[in-house]
Design a protein around this motif. Sequence first.
Motif, mmCIF file in Angstrom:
data_model
loop_
_atom_site.group_PDB
_atom_site.id
_atom_site.type_symbol
_atom_site.label_atom_id
_atom_site.label_comp_id
_atom_site.label_asym_id
_atom_site.label_seq_id
_atom_site.Cartn_x
_atom_site.Cartn_y
_atom_site.Cartn_z
ATOM 1 N N LEU A 1 4.195 0.383 2.044
ATOM 2 C CA LEU A 1 4.121 -0.558 3.153
ATOM 3 C C LEU A 1 3.877 -1.955 2.606
ATOM 4 O O LEU A 1 3.004 -2.145 1.744
ATOM 5 N N ARG A 2 4.639 -2.934 3.108
ATOM 6 C CA ARG A 2 4.403 -4.342 2.731
ATOM 7 C C ARG A 2 3.205 -4.840 3.522
ATOM 8 O O ARG A 2 3.213 -4.860 4.754
ATOM 9 N N THR A 3 2.138 -5.232 2.812
ATOM 10 C CA THR A 3 0.913 -5.727 3.444
ATOM 11 C C THR A 3 0.702 -7.214 3.187
ATOM 12 O O THR A 3 -0.222 -7.810 3.724
ATOM 13 N N GLY A 4 1.559 -7.807 2.367
ATOM 14 C CA GLY A 4 1.436 -9.224 2.024
ATOM 15 C C GLY A 4 2.432 -10.073 2.792
ATOM 16 O O GLY A 4 3.061 -9.626 3.743
ATOM 17 N N GLY A 5 2.571 -11.304 2.344
ATOM 18 C CA GLY A 5 3.469 -12.255 2.986
ATOM 19 C C GLY A 5 4.940 -11.903 2.784
ATOM 20 O O GLY A 5 5.288 -10.978 2.055
ATOM 21 N N THR A 6 5.787 -12.672 3.419
ATOM 22 C CA THR A 6 7.230 -12.448 3.367
ATOM 23 C C THR A 6 7.786 -12.726 1.973
ATOM 24 O O THR A 6 7.438 -13.732 1.350
ATOM 25 N N ILE A 7 8.644 -11.827 1.510
ATOM 26 C CA ILE A 7 9.414 -12.037 0.285
ATOM 27 C C ILE A 7 10.792 -12.487 0.758
ATOM 28 O O ILE A 7 11.518 -11.719 1.408
ATOM 29 N N THR A 8 11.143 -13.709 0.481
ATOM 30 C CA THR A 8 12.367 -14.302 1.016
ATOM 31 C C THR A 8 13.573 -13.979 0.155
ATOM 32 O O THR A 8 13.551 -14.167 -1.063
ATOM 33 N N SER B 1 0.855 -1.182 0.000
ATOM 34 C CA SER B 1 0.000 0.000 0.000
ATOM 35 C C SER B 1 0.893 1.234 0.000
ATOM 36 O O SER B 1 2.034 1.188 0.469
ATOM 37 N N VAL B 2 0.360 2.332 -0.533
ATOM 38 C CA VAL B 2 1.118 3.573 -0.643
ATOM 39 C C VAL B 2 1.028 4.352 0.667
ATOM 40 O O VAL B 2 -0.058 4.652 1.139
ATOM 41 N N ASN B 3 2.191 4.674 1.242
ATOM 42 C CA ASN B 3 2.267 5.582 2.391
ATOM 43 C C ASN B 3 2.378 7.028 1.921
ATOM 44 O O ASN B 3 1.728 7.914 2.461
ATOM 45 N N ASP B 4 3.241 7.247 0.933
ATOM 46 C CA ASP B 4 3.490 8.606 0.454
ATOM 47 C C ASP B 4 4.144 8.518 -0.923
ATOM 48 O O ASP B 4 4.785 7.513 -1.263
#
Length: 133
Positions: free
Chosen positions: A55-62, A35-38
């Motif tokens: 902002l990362r709103t999904g699962g972990t990117i390994t 999602s966009v913070n700024d």
Amino acid sequence: MTLWQPGMTITDVRLNDGPPTISTDSGLVAASGFSVNDFRGYRTGRNIVLDMYLLRTGGTITATTGNIGDTAICTAPANWRPTNGTINGDWDDGTAEGGFVIGTDGICTLRTASSDITLNRNLRLHVGFIIDN
């Protein structure tokens, strides 16, 4: 060629002489899992600088030894995109860092990461480039 001549006064008007700066704070579209913070975009003449904060709103990117699977993070608005090829940029979240690319379609794709990108991590992306028109 002489850049300075006796009697030539440097004024604030001369220092600010040039094309006006155009800015925007709208039009950035987050990809799924973000999602966009700024967002801030600046354009002077043919030079564009983009600062994107997501902002990362999904699962972990390994991350495996600094590499991650290419992950779309957002799309820059029309008229704020490279006009000739793909441009490399940098990102960080205060702990991890990496690289991303932005294409002529405006899609910003994360390419590398120094560690995993987990839920609720704030990623700051920065890129500057020159456009053809």
